[in-house]
Design an enzyme around this catalytic site. Sequence first.
Site, short mmCIF file in Angstrom:
data_model
loop_
_atom_site.label_atom_id
_atom_site.label_comp_id
_atom_site.label_asym_id
_atom_site.label_seq_id
_atom_site.Cartn_x
_atom_site.Cartn_y
_atom_site.Cartn_z
N HIS A 28 39.33 50.22 29.16
CA HIS A 28 39.87 51.47 29.70
C HIS A 28 41.33 51.25 30.09
O HIS A 28 41.90 50.18 29.86
CB HIS A 28 39.02 51.92 30.89
CG HIS A 28 37.58 52.12 30.53
ND1 HIS A 28 37.18 53.00 29.55
CD2 HIS A 28 36.44 51.52 30.98
CE1 HIS A 28 35.86 52.96 29.43
NE2 HIS A 28 35.39 52.06 30.28
N ARG B 92 39.33 39.41 38.06
CA ARG B 92 38.39 39.29 39.17
C ARG B 92 36.99 39.02 38.60
O ARG B 92 36.60 39.63 37.61
CB ARG B 92 38.40 40.64 39.91
CG ARG B 92 37.58 40.66 41.14
CD ARG B 92 37.61 42.05 41.75
NE ARG B 92 36.96 42.03 43.05
CZ ARG B 92 35.65 42.07 43.20
NH1 ARG B 92 34.85 42.14 42.15
NH2 ARG B 92 35.12 42.03 44.41
N HIS C 244 42.26 48.08 32.00
CA HIS C 244 42.34 46.86 31.18
C HIS C 244 43.64 46.87 30.38
O HIS C 244 44.25 45.83 30.16
CB HIS C 244 41.15 46.77 30.22
CG HIS C 244 39.83 46.84 30.90
ND1 HIS C 244 39.09 48.00 30.95
CD2 HIS C 244 39.13 45.92 31.59
CE1 HIS C 244 37.99 47.79 31.62
NE2 HIS C 244 37.98 46.54 32.02
#
Length: 575
Positions: free
Chosen positions: A202, A291, A205
């Site tokens: 998306h 993350r 990213h």
Amino acid sequence: MDKLIDPHGGQLVDLMAGEERSAELKERSKDWVSWDLTPRQLCDLELLMNGGLSPLRGFLGSADYEAVCEGMRLADGTLWPMPITLDIPEKLAGELSLGDRIALRDPEGVMLAALELEELYRPDRDAEAARVFGTSDEAHPAVAQLKNGTHPVYVAGKLEGVQQPSHYDFRALRLSPAELRAEFARLGWQRVVAFQTRNPMHRAHYELTSRAAKQVEANLLIHPVVGMTQPGDLDHYTRVHCYEAILNRYPQLTVKLSLLPLAMRMGGPREAVWHAIVRKNYGCTHFIVGRDHAGPGNDSKGEPIYGPYDAQELLQQHAEEIGVEMVPFRTMVYVEDHDAYYPHDEVPEGKRVLSISGTELRSRLAQGKEIPEWFTFPDVATALRRRHPPRHRQGLTVFFSGLSGSGKSTVANALMVKLLEMGGRPVTLLDGDIVRKNLSSELGFSKEHRNLNISRIGYVASEITKNGGVAICAPIAPYAEVRGQVRAMIEPLGGFMMVHVSTPIEICEQRDRKGLYAKARAGIIKEFTGVSDPYEIPENAEMHLDTTDVSPDQAAQQILLYLEREGFVGVDGQG
Ligand code: PPS
């Protein structure tokens, strides 16, 4: 640390035998024991054979295995974080002696490699889980796999590659390490930052990868895993369509997409180190770690199994030794006022952050609702919509169950005609009598035969539903268990509605259109449902329909209204 980076990576292992040798191994394999590789082993073997797992030259023997589990290194001290092992059942192990050859085959029986057996050992799989993944909790998919899905004997020995596994999809995007290195050299790419993903990409990213590439002045390799990912992930076909859709958003000549046939373990920190080594083998100089890289989510108590930045910390300690520079990234979030993405810890004071969770995205797709452009590019949304059409474009099964003469067939017919009038989806009627004539002509009315009949109907309905059609089934289906199995088979593929046609037996018997009740009462027909055979009421039916005082037209209309309420019939753009 730039000086440590070799843009062409280290020496690549190549286990493929030449043409002549391969032919010889194939011929000789007729006398060998065969092993059909599991999906995970297939992925591991492909990467072993093409050098993606260099410096490994085969599945780990016990000394390397112990050293990797214990200290993330091979027995000779080389950094290697993930046990790559070949597990086989005890029965097969009993047929083998050291020095034997094993033909490793794909599920179709095609021989991919020959293993000369040098060692058989029985690992402590519980200890492996604890040492490698840091937990014994089976909420971790790799721990569950080790405890419940791994065979007890590991084998190792000289590996000779005969043929790479066949992939018929996206062939142009499946570059091996050697091919990708050659491609980078051809393009004049000396600095390449790899992005690992198992999800569709998306805007967040996109922002993250663009920033990473600019930050280290490198070209970008989008390198998604298409081997095995977390159960429940979006299928790789749809993901690749999403990646292809996002590619033209990057500046030309600085981005490339290639697919990685790796089987993820969701091993968090160790997996990040492993991924970095693999990317080094594929010719990359930099590797993005965000993350919770390769994180398995929460344990069975709801606590995260790894800390969000554990993977970054572990890889940082080893990046220099690997010869890949890590590009660490915090989560990117959208700030509405600025119409821009920021790392979550750099959001300007007091500004509103917008986000859409995975669950929210799925629900928007199911209802055909808008997916905002700040969240995902329209072309990506289109690719996702093709895979997740709104409910009124998904396949659907309406399953009637009830006594003979209860009105199933008549209402099913009326419903079919109404759905055909509405148009949009092909409709198939699997009426009891039709099925018994065409699919189940050899079956009688014992419990076993009735259940087999219903399973067959369920299978056909599931295929129709999967492919976007409407299946209307109208058997008696007197047993709850098999009805439940049919529901479980179809629900993941589209809509499912159980209609219990609850017309009382007295009414069915009064109607007795085929004269069957009279025959059943006279004992001429045996095992007759409701007379001399049981009918288990479907307690969890979406609708109970007594046709005593309701016309077929009214009954079918009632079902249509239910389907409309649930979104299974409707109009585009109105979720
Ligand atoms: S089942 O139990 O779901 O497999 O039954 P199904 O395939 O729907 O077949 C039911 C039709 O077969 C006729 N028939 C019988 N029904 C019930 N019990 C017995 N013993 C029996 N023998 C023949 C009957 O015509 C059923 O059709 P419907 O349309 O239900 O009246």
